[in-house]
Design a protein around this motif. Structure first.
Motif, mmCIF file in Angstrom:
data_model
loop_
_atom_site.group_PDB
_atom_site.id
_atom_site.type_symbol
_atom_site.label_atom_id
_atom_site.label_comp_id
_atom_site.label_asym_id
_atom_site.label_seq_id
_atom_site.Cartn_x
_atom_site.Cartn_y
_atom_site.Cartn_z
ATOM 1 N N ASP A 18 8.726 -5.809 -7.897
ATOM 2 C CA ASP A 18 7.837 -4.000 -7.961
ATOM 3 C C ASP A 18 6.095 -5.156 -7.373
ATOM 4 O OD1 ASP A 18 6.797 -1.661 -8.747
ATOM 5 O OD2 ASP A 18 5.735 -1.906 -9.988
ATOM 6 N N ASP A 19 6.153 -6.508 -7.707
ATOM 7 C CA ASP A 19 5.246 -7.215 -7.111
ATOM 8 C C ASP A 19 5.198 -7.428 -5.758
ATOM 9 O OD1 ASP A 19 4.113 -7.714 -9.749
ATOM 10 O OD2 ASP A 19 6.186 -9.732 -9.847
ATOM 11 N N VAL A 20 6.677 -7.557 -5.077
ATOM 12 C CA VAL A 20 6.966 -7.472 -3.669
ATOM 13 C C VAL A 20 6.330 -6.156 -3.271
ATOM 14 C CG1 VAL A 20 8.420 -7.722 -2.158
ATOM 15 C CG2 VAL A 20 8.585 -9.230 -3.687
ATOM 16 N N ALA A 21 6.574 -4.864 -3.777
ATOM 17 C CA ALA A 21 6.266 -4.118 -3.369
ATOM 18 C C ALA A 21 4.573 -3.375 -3.219
ATOM 19 C CB ALA A 21 6.500 -2.700 -4.271
ATOM 20 N N ALA A 22 4.027 -4.482 -4.354
ATOM 21 C CA ALA A 22 2.818 -3.964 -4.862
ATOM 22 C C ALA A 22 1.773 -5.033 -2.962
ATOM 23 C CB ALA A 22 1.784 -4.483 -5.641
ATOM 24 N N TRP A 23 2.716 -5.669 -3.038
ATOM 25 C CA TRP A 23 2.550 -6.713 -1.135
ATOM 26 C C TRP A 23 2.365 -5.540 -0.733
ATOM 27 C CZ3 TRP A 23 4.393 -8.243 3.424
ATOM 28 C CH2 TRP A 23 3.659 -8.594 4.313
ATOM 29 N N TYR A 24 3.262 -5.115 -0.328
ATOM 30 C CA TYR A 24 3.888 -4.485 0.913
ATOM 31 C C TYR A 24 2.578 -2.946 1.228
ATOM 32 C CZ TYR A 24 8.121 -6.322 2.693
ATOM 33 O OH TYR A 24 9.176 -6.854 3.694
ATOM 34 N N LEU A 25 2.785 -2.715 -0.001
ATOM 35 C CA LEU A 25 1.014 -1.553 -0.355
ATOM 36 C C LEU A 25 0.245 -1.738 0.091
ATOM 37 C CD1 LEU A 25 1.015 1.188 -2.082
ATOM 38 C CD2 LEU A 25 0.541 0.589 -3.744
ATOM 39 N N GLN A 26 -0.753 -2.739 -0.611
ATOM 40 C CA GLN A 26 -1.982 -3.489 0.156
ATOM 41 C C GLN A 26 -2.200 -3.650 1.672
ATOM 42 O OE1 GLN A 26 -4.150 -3.974 -1.914
ATOM 43 N NE2 GLN A 26 -5.805 -3.773 -0.657
ATOM 44 N N ARG A 27 -0.619 -4.088 1.735
ATOM 45 C CA ARG A 27 -0.535 -4.471 3.147
ATOM 46 C C ARG A 27 -0.506 -3.153 4.154
ATOM 47 N NH1 ARG A 27 -1.098 -9.613 6.321
ATOM 48 N NH2 ARG A 27 -0.812 -8.552 8.651
ATOM 49 N N THR A 28 0.012 -2.119 3.790
ATOM 50 C CA THR A 28 -0.344 -0.939 4.388
ATOM 51 C C THR A 28 -1.123 -0.035 4.162
ATOM 52 O OG1 THR A 28 2.248 -0.645 3.985
ATOM 53 C CG2 THR A 28 1.216 1.062 4.379
ATOM 54 N N ILE A 29 -1.839 -0.025 3.158
ATOM 55 C CA ILE A 29 -3.046 -0.112 3.102
ATOM 56 C C ILE A 29 -4.331 -0.469 3.748
ATOM 57 C CG2 ILE A 29 -5.428 0.981 1.186
ATOM 58 C CD1 ILE A 29 -3.274 1.475 -1.168
ATOM 59 N N ASN A 30 -4.499 -1.453 4.262
ATOM 60 C CA ASN A 30 -5.693 -2.122 5.023
ATOM 61 C C ASN A 30 -5.102 -2.184 6.317
ATOM 62 O OD1 ASN A 30 -6.676 -3.457 2.248
ATOM 63 N ND2 ASN A 30 -5.105 -5.184 2.551
ATOM 64 N N LEU A 31 -3.937 -2.257 6.519
ATOM 65 C CA LEU A 31 -3.628 -1.662 8.017
ATOM 66 C C LEU A 31 -4.236 -0.577 8.571
ATOM 67 C CD1 LEU A 31 -1.906 -2.776 10.910
ATOM 68 C CD2 LEU A 31 0.068 -1.925 9.278
ATOM 69 N N HIS A 32 -3.781 0.105 7.423
ATOM 70 C CA HIS A 32 -4.111 2.194 8.029
ATOM 71 C C HIS A 32 -5.833 1.677 7.833
ATOM 72 C CE1 HIS A 32 -3.825 5.853 8.265
ATOM 73 N NE2 HIS A 32 -4.652 6.709 7.326
ATOM 74 N N LYS A 33 -7.086 1.465 7.115
ATOM 75 C CA LYS A 33 -8.060 1.367 6.999
ATOM 76 C C LYS A 33 -8.437 0.588 8.532
ATOM 77 C CE LYS A 33 -8.833 0.630 2.085
ATOM 78 N NZ LYS A 33 -9.585 -0.438 0.855
ATOM 79 N N GLU A 34 -7.378 -0.226 9.022
ATOM 80 C CA GLU A 34 -7.669 -0.900 10.233
ATOM 81 C C GLU A 34 -7.402 -0.333 11.297
ATOM 82 O OE1 GLU A 34 -8.866 -4.729 10.544
ATOM 83 O OE2 GLU A 34 -9.844 -4.600 9.031
ATOM 84 N N THR A 35 -6.287 0.123 11.701
ATOM 85 C CA THR A 35 -5.816 0.637 12.419
ATOM 86 C C THR A 35 -6.084 2.206 12.515
ATOM 87 O OG1 THR A 35 -4.403 1.029 11.890
ATOM 88 C CG2 THR A 35 -4.207 -0.823 13.090
ATOM 89 N N GLY A 36 -6.431 3.187 11.270
ATOM 90 C CA GLY A 36 -6.474 4.185 10.767
ATOM 91 C C GLY A 36 -5.017 5.174 12.120
ATOM 92 N N GLN A 37 -4.013 4.207 12.197
ATOM 93 C CA GLN A 37 -2.427 4.946 13.054
ATOM 94 C C GLN A 37 -1.768 4.881 11.933
ATOM 95 O OE1 GLN A 37 -2.112 5.347 16.620
ATOM 96 N NE2 GLN A 37 -4.452 5.463 16.313
ATOM 97 N N ILE A 38 -1.321 6.588 11.882
ATOM 98 C CA ILE A 38 -0.493 7.068 10.546
ATOM 99 C C ILE A 38 1.252 6.441 11.172
ATOM 100 C CG2 ILE A 38 1.001 8.963 9.987
ATOM 101 C CD1 ILE A 38 -1.419 10.354 10.263
ATOM 102 N N SER A 39 1.194 6.213 12.328
ATOM 103 C CA SER A 39 2.524 5.582 12.901
ATOM 104 C C SER A 39 2.627 4.809 12.819
ATOM 105 C CB SER A 39 2.998 6.202 14.331
ATOM 106 O OG SER A 39 1.968 5.259 14.875
ATOM 107 N N HIS A 40 1.364 3.320 12.384
ATOM 108 C CA HIS A 40 1.502 2.090 11.756
ATOM 109 C C HIS A 40 1.600 1.656 10.395
ATOM 110 C CE1 HIS A 40 -0.922 0.627 15.808
ATOM 111 N NE2 HIS A 40 0.281 1.268 15.872
ATOM 112 N N LEU A 41 1.430 2.700 9.599
ATOM 113 C CA LEU A 41 1.147 3.097 8.076
ATOM 114 C C LEU A 41 2.512 3.311 8.390
ATOM 115 C CD1 LEU A 41 -1.127 4.445 5.335
ATOM 116 C CD2 LEU A 41 1.720 5.490 5.838
ATOM 117 N N THR A 42 2.973 4.383 8.553
ATOM 118 C CA THR A 42 5.404 4.301 8.391
ATOM 119 C C THR A 42 5.649 3.239 8.957
ATOM 120 O OG1 THR A 42 5.442 5.731 10.593
ATOM 121 C CG2 THR A 42 4.471 7.230 8.517
#
Length: 354
Positions: free
Chosen positions: A215-239
């Motif tokens: 779950d610690d590793v999942a939290a890392w991916y979740l935070q990275r994914t959310i921040n990536l979406h904030k930066e790019t706004g691209q749903i394809s990048h998030l998925t």
């Protein structure tokens, strides 16, 4: 400062050879001291090999010779004073995936340390460019974690196996990272030193590191994914980011055709962040399909692209807005195009819940 690196290496190797020759004749504290000095010399030789590989990596387009006497040994002594964790952080911040691959493959860094280092890579860099370095975690807890060099075949590797994989690619002239071909050993003697270091039971560098949960590793991916979406706004990048994380957590796998296949795990058994990452992936896929269908409907019902611009502006809905919407608003968004109810569109998207 004028000693050649190769000369320095010979001195260190001779020191190890003499220590190992004398070890069988020593006892007690003397044997312990001599063994510690031999280990220290081997670590220095390992660091020297890493330094030479990094110099070679940095100077590929230069006429500089790595064994020249223009201060290389002095620079190595300065390099040796810097923790490998900090060297890796610097490489990550500069998006130097080649240098990062060299360090990750040759040195024992805890999974927690590797995630901190990978966090230094700017969001502008596509995860696919360093997917072979992304954190992986199976069941239970882990200190070192594992690696997934490629999703085809999808084979998780220990650090030792990861190094052997890269070393084999080096011997056969194959490219591993998406960026460039990277060498992970200088010669056979250096390769032997790395294998001995990674294969030993000495994990003193990891002793102070708390084991990390899935779950610690999942939290890392979740935070990275959310921040990536904030930066790019691209749903394809998030998925893409969600899917890379779920694969490396063992929650989805790839079929022979490259399609994603859910692992048969009851969703209620997922831990907090693993469940959120899984949900975010499903929501992003659904929103992406809805927006794609809405745009397709608009295009098919209009003679001119200019005519759809006012309506297309209403398609804009961020993923956080979609995820936080109530059931009534969600159904309304799924079933309407340009304020007109579409039974076929609603039926198409409701199928994913059946």
């Amino acid at each position: 400062g004028g000693v050649r690196l190769d000369t320095l290496l010979e001195v260190y190797r001779e020191g190890v050879h003499r220590c190992e020759q004398k070890l069988p004749t020593e006892q007690g504290d003397d044997k312990h001291w001599l063994s510690a000095k031999a280990s220290q010399l081997k670590h220095t030789i390992l660091s020297l090999g890493t330094f030479k590989l990094l110099i070679k990596h940095f100077m590929k387009a230069s006429l500089h010779e790595e064994g020249s006497t223009d201060g290389s040994s002095r620079r190595f002594l300065n390099f040796q004073r810097v923790p490998m964790f900090e060297v890796a952080e610097c490489a990550a911040a500069n998006c130097d995936i080649g240098a990062l691959t060299i360090i990750f493959a040759r040195h024992r860094l805890s999974l927690r340390e590797r995630m901190i280092i990978l966090d230094r890579i700017p969001f502008s860099m596509d995860l696919a460019l360093f997917q072979h370095l992304l954190p992986c975690h199976g069941d239970g807890d882990s200190t070192e974690g594992s690696f997934l060099p490629s999703t085809r075949p999808q084979v998780f590797m220990t650090l030792l196996e990861f190094f052997n994989h890269l070393a084999g690619a080096q011997l056969h002239g194959q490219q591993i990272s998406c960026e460039e071909k990277v060498d992970v050993f200088t010669d056979d003697a250096d390769r032997k030193i790395v294998l001995e270091s990674l294969g030993s039971n000495d994990k003193t560098s990891l002793d102070e590191c708390r084991p990390i949960l899935k779950d610690d590793v999942a939290a890392w991916y979740l935070q990275r994914t959310i921040n990536l979406h904030k930066e790019t706004g691209q749903i394809s990048h998030l998925t893409n980011a969600c899917e890379m994380g779920l694969i490396r957590l063992g929650l989805i796998s790839l079929t022979r055709d490259g399609e994603y296949n859910d692992v048969d795990i009851p969703l209620h058994t997922l831990n907090r962040f693993s469940g959120k990452l899984y949900y975010l992936n499903l929501a992003a896929h659904l929103l992406g399909h809805i927006l794609e269908d809405k745009l397709r409907e608009l295009l098919s019902s209009s003679d001119s692209p200019a005519q759809i611009l006012p309506s297309a502006s209403t398609l804009s809905l961020s993923l956080p807005q979609f995820c936080s919407a109530g059931i009534a608003d969600t159904i309304s968004f799924m079933s309407q195009i340009d304020d007109v109810f579409s039974r076929s569109m609603l039926g198409e998207h409701v199928k994913s819940f059946m």
